[in-house]
Design an enzyme around this catalytic site. Structure first.
Site: not given
Lengths: 691, 691
Positions: B146, B148, B155, B351, B419, B442, B444
């Site tokens: 495809y 494009q 974009s 975290r 590490g 797809e 931004d």
């Protein structure tokens, strides 16, 4: 092979675009370069070494992303040896050799020989040991590495499992790996290159008093030969190798190593600060414990200083490409004419321009750290150890903050560049993978913030308990001021309409740091909360304190550069950078500023518009400012970040003319056939043999 | 070769550690897996396909990180063809084949053939064109891609430069690349694999009225043969190739392609929604413009649904390894006994555990998006286009938010592992590099948030101007409520001591989203500010709105699962996840919640302690919760994330037994010699020949 694409040009002329950007700013980029990069002759050295490397085929970077990882090591070794030959040929000094490695932009398999190995011999070996080893090191008849980290322990050096057990009868140590997790691990230059290693092992000595039971004296460095200098094969009793692929560092042989009751003579124990009496078995240590901070702090100061150049590389690429790249017309204009440069979109500016400002913040703090390191070394040599704790604390907090800013900044720049940011032509693939090690090595960025917080809590305790004692340094002054004023604090305004009060900004950052320290002191010292329950709070304290250092140092620097030799408009643009860096930082974590009464609500409310207008002020100078960082094209290795703006020509060149290994092969895409390369008839055997 | 290391064991037994973790939680991980992963038979399919792949040598992953990038494409092509043969052999359906690609964990060079190529033919080709092409596609006698995106435009589709000019005499189109930046670029499967391409080009048609001047009708898709099906060489007039190395996607041949006045017949123009009258030159388009949203929205819904599994992989590795890994004793205890599991440190928890909670938030929103997509498709087929805008807006905002969460989450997990997180055994090297494309492709992640904001401003304008009109959907209801209450808003408490009010949390997120929308409406509609000056604000609005969707959807889901078949304590643990995800999100950007009067200051002040205690609640269930994601070991390919906890054994195995290419070679490290491999005598020629 010529084809019709040779005559094609890009729709917009990138070269003209960047020329126009440069014409639009009066900044003297060369003068700013000299201001930033003259320490130790950096600029002159960079130009001189770069010219040599660019003339050597071996240092051509255009194919290296196509190599397998083993071939990257082959190349890394070939380059390391070539640099050594260039050192010989051109009489390069140590800084020249380091510059060559920096410009080559990969970790040399000789890196540890030149850094931790030789440093440890210099600092930890006795005079006699130095006299024996230094000539061998300097004439490269041995090659060294530094084997401290293990499979099971990195940060916790006291937890290392490799043992060195003293045999009083044979007067030897037996180095041994009692477990799998005792395996040395990650150690650079060890996997395939080094002949010798500094091995850090727990010293165990039989205690004659308690029936020869072993007594541990903690981890200690030994110098150990690990490979035969002729055959380059491991010595019997040693298993050593490369640990395999990883994120970055493809050219480096990070290694693993285990010992099976491996015997070394007593002289292997480095003994400048420790002695073992081999008749009594008495082990004694000497010297100020703070001395071990020395080389670690130097390594961290280097990492802090390097962060500005790493971030500057990413920002250079992002700024130049975002000027050349055009997407969409202005939504409110609907006009014809060229599409907008993407750097004119606030959503692109907000990602790149605060990072551009951050490069300068990092610079002045890096300079400050070098000076602090130098003056502390001088004090130590006079026998004055009083400033070691401050140096260690500042270097820990700043290592954590600055490497986080740089590592995150690279990725922010990359994402701001759209699709081509993901491509090899971005010039960010290698640096990103390599630099992601930095938040972890030489003190994990979360772990070491405890050291900062412990230091600050101690200082605050003194300020609370002895509020009138003479302050020893600026931290004491700050904390005593905080104690005096905290009951009648008035939140500060830093933004008055379009006026910005730079001193108020500094004061706001200092107040927040003092306030977070006071809260940590209350929690730990007064309320006796457990250390572990406070870890997140302490991490935030370290960050706030370090941001305060960046702010204070930057302010001091631009205040003095405004009266320096830099011509207009450079000083005022640096002031804009100071404001953008600090106010952007403030806007990213406003809550502690607000709850500590550091900053007023009107100033917080004014932040978004103020940041927008600071970015508009900075925008015309963006290209000149990144030019001032003077990153050579050879180091950047980036189509997007080319100085001349020929972005699309270079991207096309890389795809169409420098990708032959992919593009000259014709593939068999018929799923019924196992053959991969058309006409080769190998039925996929070649690729299967590699699995 | 056996050696003394065969008998060594790690200091702590990881298998026993994870077994103990599992014994410490009553969560029924299998039942939760079924709850999460039963859609379309996912779990059963995953197990079935995984078994087949693990039995095929070609799918062994242990050496692939050592391959060069061209060899990664060779391997990718060999695997793609092998999967096609497995489809044939085992009668796999389309979902089975997709599962095989997912488990192999690399983009197949056939990927675009199976996705955008066939989808475009299905959706854009006329019945006659379908009848011609579909059989060739389904029997794989052609292979598609495809085309494009171009070198200069991604974009901005309207900015594409490739032209398709109608020649009324010959009744042909001439496809041409007028500039270098017109080169097709990035297009997957195009570089070396595809025989055919969908080429998106600007249609130019001579207008008889104005002296044959060309009139542009915008970008349109054509089907074009690009390579000879026998020789697999490019057709004359076409230059096509692979663009070279990049971050991830090593197995994929992302390509470039240019056309030199390349002629195609009129039938190449896909003509379900457009016709060209070849006698008059009249070009007409048909169909609702919203229809083009269809496949794009489906792609985004898939990306949103996939984000949970991507993040779950990283979290699975981080949770398991952080239990097995031990570092330091408790600072307040100073005791002997084992060192602490690092997952017991709050600085590690903060975290990892909010990201664990986020996997579930992503899950329920992914499910919601699939249902919204399904119901919208049904409406469209009934001729009702009223919900397209809502679907498009939600899918844009969520694509942006969810891929950012997942991409950043992978790196956060990696850094939390010290590490070994940097090592190949982490299992994160490949997924991190590959997934970093997702915030860009797809749509931004910064660009597409404008679409969300524009939609919301429009809705708010209606709510302000017609406050009493019947609400069409929940957004209208929210905005009307906001308008009614905004003058007498009381900030909400969500935390009352140790009690948490879940409904208040939802309300707080909704209020903030409504308030940010109102501010954007004021700035744009009332104060007429320029669109570009608002871009940062609009981006923040989109994020707030999308976080509100995650919060609302998660709340609705766990409220209903608490009465579902899941046994205790799973529903209450999911509620803890809801609270942790939302309150952690709130704590990360508190200012707009505060200034919009959404949340009270006491609730903000209570956040740190509440988050700590939610993490303590979740901690005992962490291993069981990641088990519930049921990521197969073959897919994880991670020493650190092993289900059985044998982390160190696996790391050692990879280094010592699976790294022969590095470790069986003996190198010549003497800098005076140009030879790299000892005894080979090639004087570095082999490595030079690759440069």
């Amino acid at each position: 092979m010529p084809d019709f694409t040779d005559a094609l040009k890009p729709a917009y002329d990138g070269a003209a675009t960047l020329a126009g950007e440069r014409a639009g700013s009066n900044i003297d980029a060369d003068a700013l370069s000299k201001h930033l990069l003259s320490r130790d002759g950096f600029l002159e050295r960079q130009n001189r070494i770069c010219k040599v490397l660019e003339g050597e085929k071996l240092f051509d970077k255009s194919q290296q992303m196509n190599l397998s990882r083993p071939d990257r090591y082959h190349l890394g070794l070939a380059r390391a040896k070539a640099i050594r030959r260039l050192v010989h040929k051109h009489s390069w000094d140590h800084e020249d050799a380091k510059m060559a490695e920096y410009l080559t932009d990969e970790m040399s398999p000789f890196h540890l020989h030149l850094t931790m190995f030789v440093t440890t011999i210099r600092e930890q070996a006795s005079d006699e040991q130095r006299a024996y080893w230094m000539p061998k090191i300097m004439d490269w008849s041995i090659l060294g590495c530094y084997a401290q980290s293990e499979l099971g322990h990195g940060s916790n050096v006291r937890g290392l499992e490799t043992t060195a057990t003293w045999d009083p009868e044979k007067k030897e140590f037996e180095i041994h790996s009692p477990t799998l997790t005792a395996s040395k691990w990650w150690n650079g230059s060890m996997g395939r290159t080094a002949t010798h290693a500094i091995v850090v092992a727990q010293i165990l000595i039989p205690s004659p008093k308690s029936g020869s039971a072993l007594k541990s004296h903690g981890p200690h460095p030994f110098i150990v030969q690990i490979r035969d200098t002729k055959t380059h094969l491991p010595l019997p009793g040693i298993v050593v190798g490369d640990i395999g692929p990883k994120y970055g560092y493809a050219s480096m042989d990070n290694g693993y190593m285990l010992f099976d009751h491996f015997r070394v003579s007593k002289s292997a124990m480095l003994s400048r600060y420790a002695t073992l009496d081999d008749s009594t078995g008495a082990f004694t240590k000497r010297g100020h414990p703070g001395l071990v901070y020395g080389s670690l702090t130097f390594v961290r100061a280097n990492i802090i200083m390097n962060a500005r150049l790493v971030l500057a590389r990413a920002v250079t690429i992002a700024v130049r490409y975002s000027c050349v790249r055009r997407q969409f017309h202005d939504r409110d204009e609907k006009g014809a004419g060229p599409e907008m440069k993407v750097l004119d979109y606030p959503t692109v500016q907000i990602r790149i321009l605060p990072l551009l400002a951050t490069t300068f913040a990092l610079h002045y703090t890096g300079e400050m750290m070098f000076e602090l390191y130098g003056s502390t070394r001088e004090s130590i040599e006079r026998g004055d150890f009083s400033t070691i704790a401050e140096l260690h604390s500042a270097s820990s907090g700043l290592k954590s903050l600055c490497t986080t800013l740089a590592a995150d900044g690279i990725e922010t720049c990359r994402r701001a560049m759209g699709g081509h940011g993901f491509g090899g032509g971005s010039g960010l693939v290698g640096i990103n993978a390599d630099y992601l090690s930095k938040p972890t090595v030489e003190g994990d960025n979360w772990m070491i913030t405890q050291q900062v917080a412990a230091y600050l809590i101690k200082k605050m305790t003194t300020a609370v308990e002895k509020p009138d004692s003479p302050p020893a340094d600026s931290v004491d002054e700050l904390f005593q001021m905080y104690i005096r004023q905290r009951d009648h604090r008035i939140p500060q305004n830093a933004i008055h309409g379009t006026n910005i009060d730079d001193k108020a900004i500094v004061e706001i950052f200092q107040w927040r740091a003092a306030d977070l320290t006071y809260r940590a002191y209350r929690a730990r010292v007064v309320d006796k909360k457990s250390w572990n329950s406070l870890l997140i709070q302490l991490h935030e304290l370290s960050r706030a304190y370090s941001e305060q250092i960046l702010t204070t140092t930057f302010h001091r620097a631009f205040a003095s550069t405004s009266s320096s030799s830099l011509s207009a408009p450079t000083p005022s643009v640096l002031r804009t950078c100071f404001r953008l860096y600090t106010l952007y930082t403030l806007s990213n974590s406003p809550l502690p500023f607000l709850t500590s009464l550091a900053v007023s609500q009107p100033t917080l409310d004014a932040l978004p518009d103020t940041i927008l207008s600071l970015m508009s002020e900075l925008r015309p100078h963006a290209v000149k400012l990144v030019d001032a960082w003077a990153i050579p094209g050879y180091l950047l290795d980036s189509a997007l970040g080319r100085y001349d703006g020929r972005v699309y020509e270079d991207l096309y060149d890389r795809a169409h003319r420098k990708n032959d290994e992919m593009n000259k092969t014709v593939f068999n895409v018929d799923w019924r056939s196992e053959e991969v390369v058309k006409g080769s008839g190998d039925d996929g055997k070649r690729i299967l043999s590699k699995l």
